[in-house]
Design a protein around this motif. Structure first.
Motif, PDB file in Angstrom:
ATOM      1  N   ILE A 201      21.252 117.383 -44.578  1.00  0.00           N
ATOM      2  CA  ILE A 201      22.284 117.498 -45.762  1.00  0.00           C
ATOM      3  C   ILE A 201      22.615 118.627 -46.042  1.00  0.00           C
ATOM      4  O   ILE A 201      21.865 119.405 -46.305  1.00  0.00           O
ATOM      5  N   ASP A 202      23.901 118.681 -46.351  1.00  0.00           N
ATOM      6  CA  ASP A 202      24.541 120.121 -47.176  1.00  0.00           C
ATOM      7  C   ASP A 202      24.516 120.007 -48.565  1.00  0.00           C
ATOM      8  O   ASP A 202      25.022 118.922 -48.994  1.00  0.00           O
TER       9      ASP A 202
ATOM     10  N   ALA B 234      27.843 117.548 -35.399  1.00  0.00           N
ATOM     11  CA  ALA B 234      28.681 118.129 -34.084  1.00  0.00           C
ATOM     12  C   ALA B 234      29.987 118.424 -34.486  1.00  0.00           C
ATOM     13  O   ALA B 234      30.875 119.683 -33.828  1.00  0.00           O
ATOM     14  N   ARG B 235      30.868 117.716 -35.033  1.00  0.00           N
ATOM     15  CA  ARG B 235      32.027 117.591 -35.261  1.00  0.00           C
ATOM     16  C   ARG B 235      32.279 118.877 -36.170  1.00  0.00           C
ATOM     17  O   ARG B 235      33.382 119.583 -36.001  1.00  0.00           O
ATOM     18  N   LYS B 236      31.504 118.899 -37.281  1.00  0.00           N
ATOM     19  CA  LYS B 236      31.956 120.151 -38.203  1.00  0.00           C
ATOM     20  C   LYS B 236      31.773 121.619 -37.425  1.00  0.00           C
ATOM     21  O   LYS B 236      32.775 122.333 -37.621  1.00  0.00           O
ATOM     22  N   THR B 237      30.764 121.488 -36.652  1.00  0.00           N
ATOM     23  CA  THR B 237      30.688 122.792 -35.963  1.00  0.00           C
ATOM     24  C   THR B 237      31.904 122.964 -34.975  1.00  0.00           C
ATOM     25  O   THR B 237      32.476 124.110 -34.763  1.00  0.00           O
ATOM     26  N   ARG B 238      32.501 121.928 -34.448  1.00  0.00           N
ATOM     27  CA  ARG B 238      33.687 121.861 -33.598  1.00  0.00           C
ATOM     28  C   ARG B 238      34.691 122.277 -34.319  1.00  0.00           C
ATOM     29  O   ARG B 238      35.917 123.139 -33.940  1.00  0.00           O
ATOM     30  N   PHE B 239      34.974 121.737 -35.506  1.00  0.00           N
ATOM     31  CA  PHE B 239      36.025 121.919 -36.258  1.00  0.00           C
ATOM     32  C   PHE B 239      36.372 123.596 -36.692  1.00  0.00           C
ATOM     33  O   PHE B 239      36.974 124.218 -36.982  1.00  0.00           O
ATOM     34  N   LYS B 240      35.097 124.092 -36.978  1.00  0.00           N
ATOM     35  CA  LYS B 240      35.042 125.566 -37.361  1.00  0.00           C
ATOM     36  C   LYS B 240      35.277 126.386 -36.155  1.00  0.00           C
ATOM     37  O   LYS B 240      36.335 127.130 -36.280  1.00  0.00           O
ATOM     38  N   ASP B 241      34.866 126.013 -34.834  1.00  0.00           N
ATOM     39  CA  ASP B 241      35.297 126.779 -33.520  1.00  0.00           C
ATOM     40  C   ASP B 241      36.734 126.512 -33.474  1.00  0.00           C
ATOM     41  O   ASP B 241      37.360 127.375 -33.107  1.00  0.00           O
ATOM     42  N   GLN B 242      37.158 125.145 -33.206  1.00  0.00           N
ATOM     43  CA  GLN B 242      38.549 124.941 -32.684  1.00  0.00           C
ATOM     44  C   GLN B 242      39.583 125.244 -33.489  1.00  0.00           C
ATOM     45  O   GLN B 242      40.601 125.734 -33.261  1.00  0.00           O
ATOM     46  N   TYR B 243      39.383 125.092 -34.915  1.00  0.00           N
ATOM     47  CA  TYR B 243      40.550 125.195 -35.864  1.00  0.00           C
ATOM     48  C   TYR B 243      40.241 126.175 -36.632  1.00  0.00           C
ATOM     49  O   TYR B 243      41.142 126.410 -37.703  1.00  0.00           O
TER      50      TYR B 243
ATOM     51  N   TYR C  61      33.185 125.093 -45.558  1.00  0.00           N
ATOM     52  CA  TYR C  61      33.458 123.992 -46.650  1.00  0.00           C
ATOM     53  C   TYR C  61      34.534 123.226 -46.289  1.00  0.00           C
ATOM     54  O   TYR C  61      34.279 121.803 -46.233  1.00  0.00           O
ATOM     55  N   ASP C  62      35.480 123.528 -45.788  1.00  0.00           N
ATOM     56  CA  ASP C  62      36.763 122.589 -45.137  1.00  0.00           C
ATOM     57  C   ASP C  62      36.346 121.862 -44.069  1.00  0.00           C
ATOM     58  O   ASP C  62      36.263 120.785 -43.926  1.00  0.00           O
ATOM     59  N   ALA C  63      35.432 122.569 -43.077  1.00  0.00           N
ATOM     60  CA  ALA C  63      34.924 121.856 -42.009  1.00  0.00           C
ATOM     61  C   ALA C  63      34.143 120.586 -42.291  1.00  0.00           C
ATOM     62  O   ALA C  63      34.123 119.702 -41.709  1.00  0.00           O
ATOM     63  N   GLY C  64      33.221 120.917 -43.327  1.00  0.00           N
ATOM     64  CA  GLY C  64      32.196 120.014 -43.915  1.00  0.00           C
ATOM     65  C   GLY C  64      33.086 118.741 -44.466  1.00  0.00           C
ATOM     66  O   GLY C  64      32.713 117.660 -44.220  1.00  0.00           O
TER      67      GLY C  64
END
Lengths: 483, 485, 95
Positions: free
Chosen positions: A107-108, A301-310, A315-318
């Motif tokens: 958890i974050d 996994a989605r959080k990591t991808r949001f950081k990479d892709q977008y 914080y936003d990605a989380g």
């Protein structure tokens, strides 16, 4: 005295199967009482349970998502107690060989750190019916539609040390099961229910204190309040030299009160034993691999991808990756609108505020991700100002019109971005305000200068009938004033 | 007509010598005239039976007959019958009319058989004398001529007495610890308890789920085979029924027995066996030797623990199975419950009889905290030892033979005050349920004018071989044809 | 093995069966005798024996997740002791 708080959770997760765990009755919510309770659900004499494959598939998917070992030969036990909402007089559940073994969830936390919470196990079981306590001539009414709805009960280790951590875990679990599509996540309908085990120990001590269990919390807010309430209650007792009694408590969120349901001495003797109507369930490699192939992208996994892709920050990605529906709304909007950061801001700003104000979830949103994306395009290409965008958003939300460009036209929100026309307006406005111009030019403090600059914007916007591009006005103003 | 077997009646119907309506009327009037002596029926469904008989006659005329089309029979009152009261011998279900059929009931319906009603039984199948029924004890047709009121055995005492008294040619039954075989023996009829999982338990009111098995009762082995043909098979509604091909059990009845290896468990022929009973059983085994079988002694070393293991496991399972009878959704409910606890405790105190309550309490105790390991878990381990005994024995022999019960039918009331003495009635039958293997009881002689049974035990799914062995025996003996006076 | 009156009373509460004083005395004797019979089990050497819950060594079949049941409330409630507005009625339950 300083205390350490120790929290463990038990979470009942209703599985989103079409039918019950041991019968072919529908599990749809909201039907007329007892119209979805068949002979098996009503425990009619001679009836027998036949387990639902999908419940096992969902449990295995959950196990894989929380890094657990899957029990290859799981067994059902009967847990014996009498209650009107429990038709057989026992609950069919798992004790010795639960389907999902030990695992963990990370958890974050608000301070930016991450924490690992261990899962002790998760088991499959059947839900009970509902007792309706409205007055039927002093009687209670029993609706057995919910009886037999499949649940997984997730049991954590006592790894959380604050309400914040417990709520972060609960939200993470919510995000996992909704992302998996194994639970609709609707807490107001009881799709997820939390029991919280709390104990206190002197700071730094290795010995756990006596714990209490607060049952059936059905919102994150109540959970947070109930923990705070219980921690304070225990602290008061301990600091007065008292002892904590091991007991089950009920928390009333509306009144912020709790009371004892039963103590350990009154605890039922559940007489668990293997259910003779069911055989051991064998889960083989094929079944597990099939479940694995059905796993969607999970929040981490989605959080990591949001950081990479977008290019979103942590914080936003989380925030955007946690809820599956919100995440897909964001992706739809961002893929239309191109500017991911601006999209993220709008979703966390206006969009969330409106949802909250109207107590809606993403699923009930009157606007689509694509519409939001179209609006973002018009902000990015300077067609509309952010003030104009708010008006567009409003029209979309209320359903006045569903086309962004049509709204812009109809409301005349298009900005004037013709530099020549704008320069002309600036010249005219400045000519009418010589004192202010002189004042500005004599001011040294950049803060004050900035504020004074704002003083020209009002008349400019008025001159342009609100349609001048504020960004361009600003640029032109500076150029003219600073020479 | 009432002395004819199912096979014979089926042929008579086929040849058109008699109609199903005539047969049904004949048996119904026998029940009306005779059953006051035996009390073998709880419910007689005259109208429904005649309606079914008429439609069976139409089916026969249309050429859609199965061997059962139009043949009268009865169901033990433990099988749920849609629209027909199903009591399980209990006050708890005195007025319970299920809106659904047991799979066994449905199978007989589909086969065109004509049910005349529901037979009496020990309450919730708990008993060995049919004296615990809420609807009164059943009297064994044997012994009545001497003015003696003897028990028919239990729990399927109504089915056994009805078949023995020629009120029906056949009846369904269930067996948890001997409830088919012991009454069959005491009433001089033939009964079969199939392998656990061979017959669906759906709609058969549960006593002890891992031991209960539906089965057959008739005068001849052939009729038992005809019944099993209808009853056996996989049922998607019963997770413990087995998906395994069902042979035609009548097809192998006439196989010669030459070379059949018979084992006699020495523990079942101990000093405690009465000389008279031993003589009857040994005489029957000599008949098998004449038919070409070989005989050897085998051992079931843990069989002596069967009663002890059973009286933990069966009550434990029953204690949970019977929790559903709580006065909320169906069945008996006490008058004016003052609160929820009162509703439960009074409904169950008033709705259940003494023996049922005794077993629920024993089972609850065996499962309760602190006793679980010593009783329940220990009994489950002993159960495996018992099963292993049978597996080992069947490596050496094809079937095992023994008496079915330690003595013939006893006088009513003789054992009701002492549950443990009553439990010992099942000393030869109970291990079979723990292991889950199939077994039969076949009429094999008389002691003082009272029938005795030979128990034939087989390996898992060897029903065809058991029926073959019983049928061949019945070709050279006539014990099964004797009629009580 | 003997079973105490307290045990019988405790078990009767767990099983939700009301027993009066006289019945407790009878049960004390009968249950005691049954437990004596059952105590033969302790003589068996069961070290390293797996408990056996089912006669057959089979595994559970699973059912496809398809609705097969229709509303039969009227039929089921026709045989219920007390219902109202489609609900089963019981004496007031206090949480």
């Amino acid at each position: 005295m300083q205390w350490d708080i120790v929290i463990g959770l038990e979470i009942h997760v209703q599985l989103a199967t079409k039918t019950k765990i041991f019968s072919g009755s529908s599990t749809a919510y909201g039907a007329e009482p007892n119209t979805q309770a068949n002979a098996v659900d009503l425990a009619m004499p001679g009836t027998l349970p036949v387990p639902n494959e999908q419940a096992f598939r969902y449990a295995v998917m959950f196990g894989l998502a929380v890094n657990s070992e899957i029990e290859r030969r799981s067994v059902f036990e009967r847990k014996n107690y009498f209650y009107p909402d429990l038709p057989k007089g026992y609950q069919t559940t798992q004790l010795e060989r639960p389907i999902v073994g030990p695992g963990y969830v990370d958890i974050d936390l608000a301070n930016g750190e991450s924490k690992r919470v261990r899962i002790h196990h998760a088991h499959l079981e059947e839900d009970a019916g509902k007792s309706l306590h409205e007055d039927f001539h002093g009687m209670t009414g029993v609706d057995l539609n919910r009886a037999g709805t499949p649940l997984i009960e997730v049991v954590t280790e006592p790894d959380m040390n604050s309400a914040e951590e417990a709520v972060a875990f609960a939200k993470k679990l919510h995000s996992i099961v909704t992302s998996l599509g194994i639970c609709d996540g609707d807490m107001s309908q009881g799709s997820m229910r939390f029991d919280v085990n709390i104990s206190l120990k002197p700071k730094g001590s290795d010995t756990l204190g006596t714990r209490t269990e607060t049952k059936n919390l059905n919102s994150f807010r109540f959970m947070e309040q109930a923990i705070a309430h219980e921690v304070e209650r225990q602290m008061d007792i301990l600091e007065d030299g008292g002892v904590i009694e091991q007991e089950t408590r009920l928390y009333n969120g509306d009144r912020d009160e709790s009371r004892s349901m039963r103590t350990k001495e009154e605890a039922n003797d559940y007489r668990y034993f293997p259910c003779p109507d069911l055989l051991p369930v064998e889960i083989d490699d094929t079944f597990i691999e099939d479940a694995r192939s059905r796993l969607p992208e999970l929040p981490d996994a989605r959080k990591t991808r949001f950081k990479d892709q977008y290019g979103l920050n942590d914080y936003d990605a989380g925030l955007l990756s946690g809820d599956a529906k919100l995440a897909s709304f964001f992706e739809e909007a961002a893929s239309h609108g191109k500017d991911a950061k601006l999209t993220a801001n709008w979703i966390q700003g206006e969009f969330s505020a409106r949802l909250n104000a109207e107590e809606k979830t993403v699923a009930d949103s009157p606007i689509t991700g694509a519409q939001l994306g179209d609006m973002i395009i018009r902000i990015s290409d300077n067609t509309i100002s952010s003030a104009g965008a708010k008006k567009v958003f409003d029209a979309l939300w209320t359903g006045e019109n569903d086309n962004v460009d049509a709204i812009i036209d109809a409301k005349g929100l298009k900005q004037v971005s013709d530099t020549g026309a704008l320069e002309k307006m600036v010249d005219e406005v400045l000519a009418g305000m010589p004192d202010q111009v002189a004042q500005f030019q004599n001011e040294e403090d950049p803060k004050k200068r900035k504020k004074m600059l704002g003083g020209f914007m009002g008349p400019l916007m008025k001159a342009s009938k609100g349609q001048g591009n504020p960004k361009l006005f600003n640029e032109i103003l500076l150029k003219k004033l600073e020479g | 007509m009432h002395n004819k077997s199912v096979a014979e009646l089926s042929r008579e119907l086929d040849s058109g010598k008699v109609s199903s309506v005539e047969l049904t009327q004949d048996f119904l009037s026998r029940i009306k005239q005779e059953d006051s002596k035996y009390n073998s029926f709880i419910t007689v469904t005259e109208e429904q039976a005649l309606a079914d008989a008429r439609s069976a006659d139409e089916q026969r005329a249309a050429g859609n007959a199965t061997p059962w089309t139009g043949v009268p029979f009865a169901h033990k009152d433990i099988f749920c019958t849609n629209g027909v009261r199903t009591t399980c011998g209990s006050k708890m279900l005195e007025n319970f009319v299920p809106p659904y059929d047991a799979t066994v009931t449905e199978n007989f319906r589909k086969a065109g058989a004509v049910s005349l009603g529901k037979t009496n039984m020990d309450e919730f199948a708990m008993g060995s004398s049919n004296e615990s029924s809420h609807f009164g004890a059943v009297t064994n047709p044997w012994g009545l001529s001497k003015g003696e009121k003897r028990v028919p055995g239990g729990s399927s005492g109504g089915s056994a007495a009805a078949v023995a008294a020629r009120l029906v040619p056949a009846a369904t039954a269930t067996d948890t610890g001997g409830s088919i075989r012991q009454p069959a023996a005491l009433c001089g009829v033939t009964g079969l308890k199939p392998t656990y999982g061979r017959v669906s338990r759906y709609g058969m009111i549960a006593f002890a789920s891992s031991l209960d098995q539906g089965g057959t009762m008739a005068r001849t082995a052939e009729d038992n085979a005809l019944m099993l043909n209808v009853m056996a098979g996989f049922d998607p509604k019963d997770s413990t029924s087995l998906d395994r091909a069902v042979p035609d059990y009548t097809a192998t009845l006439n196989e010669p027995l030459k070379g059949l290896r018979i084992g006699l468990p020495k523990e079942y022929f101990s000093d405690q066996l009465s000389p008279a009973m031993e003589e009857q059983v040994r005489a029957a085994i000599r008949e098998y030797e004449k038919l070409g079988a070989t005989v050897k002694e085998v051992s079931l070393p843990n069989a002596k623990l069967a009663i002890a293991a059973y009286y933990v496991i069966a009550p434990a399972e029953a204690s949970a199975n019977l929790s559903r009878f709580d006065g909320v959704r169906y069945g008996y409910r006490c008058e004016e419950p003052k609160d929820l606890l009162d509703l439960y405790t009074r409904t169950r105190a008033e709705g259940f009889g003494t023996e049922v309550k005794r077993r629920i309490l024993v089972g609850t105790y065996a499962l309760s905290a602190g006793y679980f390991d010593a009783y329940y878990l220990k009994a489950q381990k002993v159960r495996r030892l018992i099963q292993q005994d049978f597996i080992n024995a069947f490596k050496e022999v094809d079937v095992l033979m023994s008496p079915t019960s330690p003595s013939p039918a006893f006088i009513q009331g003789e054992k009701t005050n002492d549950p443990v003495t009553m439990y010992l009635e099942d000393i030869f039958t109970i291990a079979i349920n723990l292991a889950g293997v199939p077994a039969m009881s076949v009429p094999a002689g008389f002691i003082d004018g009272l029938p005795v049974g030979l128990q034939i035990i087989g390996d898992y799914f060897s029903e065809a071989r058991l029926l073959n062995a019983a049928h061949q025996f019945q070709q050279v003996t006539d014990w099964h044809q004797r009629e009580p006076q | 093995m003997t079973i105490s009156r307290e045990d019988i009373e405790k078990v009767a509460v767990l099983a939700r069966i009301r027993v009066d004083e006289e019945q407790v005395s009878a049960l004390e004797k009968d249950l005691g005798n049954i437990l004596d019979l059952v105590d033969q089990l302790s003589a068996a050497d069961t070290d390293s024996v797996e408990p056996m819950a089912h006669p057959l060594d089979a595994v559970q079949r699973l059912r496809a997740d398809e609705v097969t049941e229709t509303d039969q409330r009227a039929a089921f409630q026709a045989i219920a002791p007390a219902t109202e507005n489609g609900l089963y009625l019981v004496p007031r339950v206090i949480e």
